[in-house]
Design an enzyme around this catalytic site. Structure first.
Site, short mmCIF file in Angstrom:
data_model
loop_
_atom_site.label_atom_id
_atom_site.label_comp_id
_atom_site.label_asym_id
_atom_site.label_seq_id
_atom_site.Cartn_x
_atom_site.Cartn_y
_atom_site.Cartn_z
N GLY A 183 1.00 -1.01 -0.11
CA GLY A 183 0.17 -0.22 -0.28
C GLY A 183 0.71 1.39 -0.15
O GLY A 183 1.93 1.22 0.32
N LYS A 184 0.65 2.45 -0.45
CA LYS A 184 0.47 3.48 -0.10
C LYS A 184 -0.05 4.65 0.23
O LYS A 184 -0.96 4.87 -0.76
CB LYS A 184 1.77 3.63 -1.28
CG LYS A 184 3.06 4.39 -1.15
CD LYS A 184 4.56 4.09 -0.53
CE LYS A 184 5.59 4.51 -0.34
NZ LYS A 184 6.80 3.98 -0.14
N GLY A 185 -0.10 5.99 0.24
CA GLY A 185 -0.86 6.87 0.10
C GLY A 185 0.43 8.01 0.65
O GLY A 185 1.47 8.21 1.06
#
Ligand code: NAD
Length: 528
Positions: A183-185
């Site tokens: 994931g990444k954000g």
């Protein structure tokens, strides 16, 4: 409250960053004849979450533009200089000033027509006002465990970028053999243009809106560019506040300060992992053969002079560890400047300069014990090693053709463009790819999560020893896949991953990632 955007995503020009980054994935799926269902499952993110947050921003002094100085400067020639109490204001990287209203109660201020003179410059006084910021979280894949990946605060982020970075986390967690997905954000903003209390409000509001999508067994954020352990502390408080069993939730975010159940060694982990990978690279070259490797402490670093781009968490940690072992730091470039000293730069001393409170840009610029040089000169410096530790896409073909190094070890995520990588290869410059080179951070994040779940606190020595074992055995498996050298040793077994052909390190790493992911789909099957 939030928008889950369809798979079509934002309007984008083609090919997108994500599409470009998936080229290697597609090539490797063909090479491995990956099950088509598995390839499809991995080809797009599970969730692309976008939302906005609105936050009150402190009073500001906004500096006159050059046009305003020219047109109105004369009207304020006689405006007296004001003096602010340093407790109540902060000079931002943009040159503007964030201040608390109480500054007027404790300071000597003269304002006329909403204009103030401070440090000899003219500013418009602007009251507290709301600001809207765009936020993202991409959850790429969770077949091996909860989504895992950093939160980036930067003014040039996009959904496309986070899709690419989230997919890379899926590959990286698989290569690292830890039970997480990808994931990444982050938030589109320049954190250097906000004061500490504003960053706290922004981070808390971000977490308030992100909370329904994450959790210690669901999706676990961590620091990335522009974020740090302080922000992870704010995230944890906002996530757990009001929950009865909040202590069971500590693993919702990693990269916390060790005093609030972060892990010892996490701050330095990405730089340390990078160091271990380069140590393995040197060890193989300084040993008689792959089955007669010299001991790691016999590896010589004395001929390793290196240049670094980015002197934040990753770049500075690596520099400190490598110089302690005998390497020489000769030049550093960051967003605001480049410095060079062929006699060597003391990384601890440079760190003090960068983090000093008066260095508002937290830049290497202005460091007195090195000469300031241009970027072009930096790229052309003669050195053994280049460590990109800033943003992606900086090694274009043009840059690659200027570099005079033997090895590029990717601290940053995706620093090479496709053309840049081709040019490096043509020039015989070797690459240790990001996917293994900077995996130390997520590996120690896993240790932090384990410690949180078990209510344990490990020593730094234990963390570093486990990190060293894990990253080195994964590095050696990748090396064996690259050399098509199936082996079973007491530390690792590469025989199950070699393909019968040789590959470059980046493809070898992707082979390892896809095989480990495929095992889950094959052995667990698909529910309907
Ligand atoms: P950071 O915010 O601590 O530091 C970033 C550095 O990059 C700063 O020195 C900044 O001045 C420099 N920089 C920014 N824009 C630049 C530009 N245009 N040109 C030159 N320098 C520029 O970030 P970090 O945590 O050290 O992350 C650096 C890289 O490492 C990123 O690609 C990140 O995704 C990757 N990474 C970080 C971690 C981690 O644990 N922090 C883990 C894995 C990968």
């Amino acid at each position: 409250m939030s928008t889950i955007v369809s798979r079509s995503g934002e309007a984008k020009s083609s090919p997108s960053l994500y599409e470009s980054s998936m080229r290697l994935f597609l090539e490797t799926t063909k090479l491995l004849k990956l099950d088509p269902r598995v390839a499809l499952e991995l080809s797009e993110p599970h969730h692309e979450i976008m939302f906005t947050i609105t936050v009150d921003i402190n009073n500001r002094l906004i500096e006159f533009t050059p046009e305003e100085y020219a047109q109105q400067g004369k009207d304020f020639e006689d405006l007296l200089e004001s003096h602010f109490d340093p407790k109540y204001y902060k000079i931002l990287a943009s040159g503007n000033v964030s201040f608390q209203p109480r500054v007027f109660a404790s300071s000597d201020a003269s304002i006329r027509a909403g204009v103030i003179r401070l440090f000899g410059r003219l500013y418009h006084v602007r009251g507290r006002q709301p600001e809207q910021l765009r936020c993202y979280r991409v959850q790429h894949n969770n077949i091996r465990g909860p989504y895992k990946g950093g939160i980036r605060y930067h003014h040039e982020v996009s959904l496309d970028l986070f899709k690419m970075l989230a997919a890379e986390m899926t590959w990286k967690t698989a290569i690292s053999a830890i039970p997480f997905g990808g994931g990444k954000g982050g938030i589109r903003m320049d954190p250097r243009n906000y004061s500490a209390d504003e960053i706290e409000r922004i981070s808390s509001r971000f977490m308030y809106k992100l909370k329904p999508f994450i959790g210690p067994n669901r999706d676990i954020p961590a620091p990335d560019v522009g974020t740090n352990s302080v922000i992870m502390g704010h995230f944890f408080r906002q996530y757990s506040d009001g929950e009865n069993e909040y202590h069971t939730l500590r693993g919702v975010v990693t990269g916390k300060d060790a005093r609030i159940w972060g892990s010892e060694g996490r701050e330095m982990a990405t730089g340390r992992g990078l160091f271990y990978c380069i140590e393995e690279w040197l060890r193989h070259r300084q040993s008689p053969g792959p089955d007669q490797l010299i001991a790691p402490d016999k590896v010589s670093w004395k001929d390793v002079d290196f240049i670094v781009q980015g002197y934040g968490n990753v770049g500075s940690a690596f520099a400190r560890i490598a110089v302690q072992r005998g390497a020489k730091l000769v030049a550093v470039n960051d967003r605001d400047g480049t410095i060079h000293n062929p006699g060597g730069i003391d990384p601890e001393d440079l760190q003090e300069h960068v983090s000093s409170a008066t260095n508002v840009k937290h830049s290497v610029e202005g460091y007195s014990k090195a000469r300031s040089i241009g970027l072009d000169e930096f790229w052309r410096l003669n050195a053994f090693l280049f460590v990109p530790a800033a943003l992606g896409g900086i090694i274009t073909a043009e840059v690659a053709n200027k570099l005079q190094v033997k090895l590029v070890a990717e601290g940053a995520n995706g620093p090479c463009t496709i053309e840049g990588e081709e040019a490096l290869r043509e020039r015989g410059i070797e690459i240790i790819p990001d996917i293994i080179a900077n995996s130390g951070g997520v590996i120690v994040s896993y240790y932090e999560w384990l410690q949180n779940n078990r209510q344990e606190h490990w020593s730094e020595a234990k963390v570093n020893e486990r990190l060293s074992d894990t990253i080195k055995s994964n590095y050696n498996i990748i090396l064996d896949i690259a050399a098509n050298r199936p082996r079973r040793t007491s530390e690792f077994n590469s025989a199950q991953y070699t393909t019968g052909k040789t590959h470059d390190m980046r493809m070898a790493a992707m082979v390892l990632a896809l095989r480990r992911l495929e095992d889950h789909y094959k052995l667990e099957g698909f529910s309907q």
